[in-house]
Design a protein around this motif. Structure first.
Motif, PDB file in Angstrom:
ATOM      1  N   LYS A  20       0.846  -1.190   0.000  1.00  0.00           N
ATOM      2  CA  LYS A  20       0.000   0.000   0.000  1.00  0.00           C
ATOM      3  C   LYS A  20       0.885   1.245   0.000  1.00  0.00           C
ATOM      4  O   LYS A  20       1.983   1.235   0.541  1.00  0.00           O
ATOM      5  N   ASN A  21       0.401   2.298  -0.633  1.00  0.00           N
ATOM      6  CA  ASN A  21       1.127   3.561  -0.650  1.00  0.00           C
ATOM      7  C   ASN A  21       0.856   4.320   0.639  1.00  0.00           C
ATOM      8  O   ASN A  21      -0.242   4.258   1.194  1.00  0.00           O
ATOM      9  N   TYR A  50       0.380   7.847   2.406  1.00  0.00           N
ATOM     10  CA  TYR A  50       0.004   9.237   2.145  1.00  0.00           C
ATOM     11  C   TYR A  50       0.023  10.015   3.447  1.00  0.00           C
ATOM     12  O   TYR A  50      -0.397   9.503   4.482  1.00  0.00           O
ATOM     13  N   PHE A  52      -1.737   7.783   6.270  1.00  0.00           N
ATOM     14  CA  PHE A  52      -2.723   6.741   5.998  1.00  0.00           C
ATOM     15  C   PHE A  52      -2.214   5.912   4.834  1.00  0.00           C
ATOM     16  O   PHE A  52      -1.634   6.445   3.888  1.00  0.00           O
ATOM     17  N   LYS A  53      -2.418   4.612   4.909  1.00  0.00           N
ATOM     18  CA  LYS A  53      -2.055   3.740   3.793  1.00  0.00           C
ATOM     19  C   LYS A  53      -3.249   3.639   2.860  1.00  0.00           C
ATOM     20  O   LYS A  53      -4.384   3.516   3.304  1.00  0.00           O
ATOM     21  N   GLN A  54      -2.948   3.692   1.558  1.00  0.00           N
ATOM     22  CA  GLN A  54      -3.990   3.636   0.546  1.00  0.00           C
ATOM     23  C   GLN A  54      -3.654   2.552  -0.477  1.00  0.00           C
ATOM     24  O   GLN A  54      -2.527   2.083  -0.554  1.00  0.00           O
ATOM     25  N   THR A  55      -4.621   2.195  -1.277  1.00  0.00           N
ATOM     26  CA  THR A  55      -4.476   1.158  -2.284  1.00  0.00           C
ATOM     27  C   THR A  55      -3.305   1.462  -3.208  1.00  0.00           C
ATOM     28  O   THR A  55      -3.103   2.599  -3.628  1.00  0.00           O
ATOM     29  N   SER A  56      -2.539   0.440  -3.541  1.00  0.00           N
ATOM     30  CA  SER A  56      -1.387   0.566  -4.420  1.00  0.00           C
ATOM     31  C   SER A  56      -1.826   0.896  -5.844  1.00  0.00           C
ATOM     32  O   SER A  56      -2.895   0.509  -6.289  1.00  0.00           O
ATOM     33  N   ARG A  78      -7.287   9.770  -9.121  1.00  0.00           N
ATOM     34  CA  ARG A  78      -7.497   9.648  -7.676  1.00  0.00           C
ATOM     35  C   ARG A  78      -6.860  10.795  -6.912  1.00  0.00           C
ATOM     36  O   ARG A  78      -5.827  11.333  -7.297  1.00  0.00           O
ATOM     37  N   TYR A  83      -6.538  11.175  -2.729  1.00  0.00           N
ATOM     38  CA  TYR A  83      -6.915  10.717  -1.401  1.00  0.00           C
ATOM     39  C   TYR A  83      -6.986  11.922  -0.474  1.00  0.00           C
ATOM     40  O   TYR A  83      -6.040  12.678  -0.345  1.00  0.00           O
ATOM     41  N   CYS A  88      -7.688  13.576   3.318  1.00  0.00           N
ATOM     42  CA  CYS A  88      -7.522  13.264   4.740  1.00  0.00           C
ATOM     43  C   CYS A  88      -8.898  13.060   5.374  1.00  0.00           C
ATOM     44  O   CYS A  88      -9.788  13.907   5.220  1.00  0.00           O
ATOM     45  N   ASN A  90       1.518  11.711  -1.543  1.00  0.00           N
ATOM     46  CA  ASN A  90       2.075  10.372  -1.680  1.00  0.00           C
ATOM     47  C   ASN A  90       3.546  10.418  -1.282  1.00  0.00           C
ATOM     48  O   ASN A  90       4.378  10.966  -1.988  1.00  0.00           O
TER      49      ASN A  90
END
Length: 126
Positions: free
Chosen positions: A11-12, A14, A23-27, A39, A41, A43, A52
């Motif tokens: 996960k990326n 951010y 926060f980790k987000q979808t790769s 996209r 993201y 907060c 990122n």
């Protein structure tokens, strides 16, 4: 072999500089090209668009304002924590007061004019 290529997708990470949270987000590898391009993201706390930071980012403690300022300044100048996992993202200054010297030593130029100006400035000083 690269750690991130062998396993994952990871996960990326951010960061929200306003809230000083990550926060980790979808790769990117789990999304279509259109989804990746569109996209943003936000907060969950303040609603601002997050940044990122890369897989290798280790967030400072939320109360450590100087370290967050350091990370934000580096990010604003194009230094994040992206790497393939082999050797990490490279050297980053440990303290806020080291950032100015780091940026000066690692300054990148966008145009040929900026490169020429830098060369002329260095010759004039020397």
């Amino acid at each position: 072999m690269c750690r991130y290529a062998m396993y994952g997708p990871y996960k990326n990470i951010y960061a929200c500089f306003s809230c000083r949270k990550v926060f980790k987000q979808t790769s990117d590898y789990e999304l279509s090209k259109i989804e990746v391009a569109n996209r943003q993201y936000k907060c969950p706390q303040c609603g601002e668009v997050m940044n990122n930071m890369g897989h290798d980012f280790q967030a400072p403690k939320q109360k450590d304002i100087k370290q967050w300022k350091k990370v934000e300044t580096l990010y604003a100048h194009g230094f994040s924590y992206h790497s393939c996992g082999c050797g990490g993202p490279g050297y980053r200054p440990a303290k806020l007061n080291e950032v100015e010297a780091f940026l000066e030593a690692n300054q990148t130029f966008k145009t040929e004019g900026e490169v020429l100006l830098r060369k002329l400035s260095v010759k004039a000083q020397g």
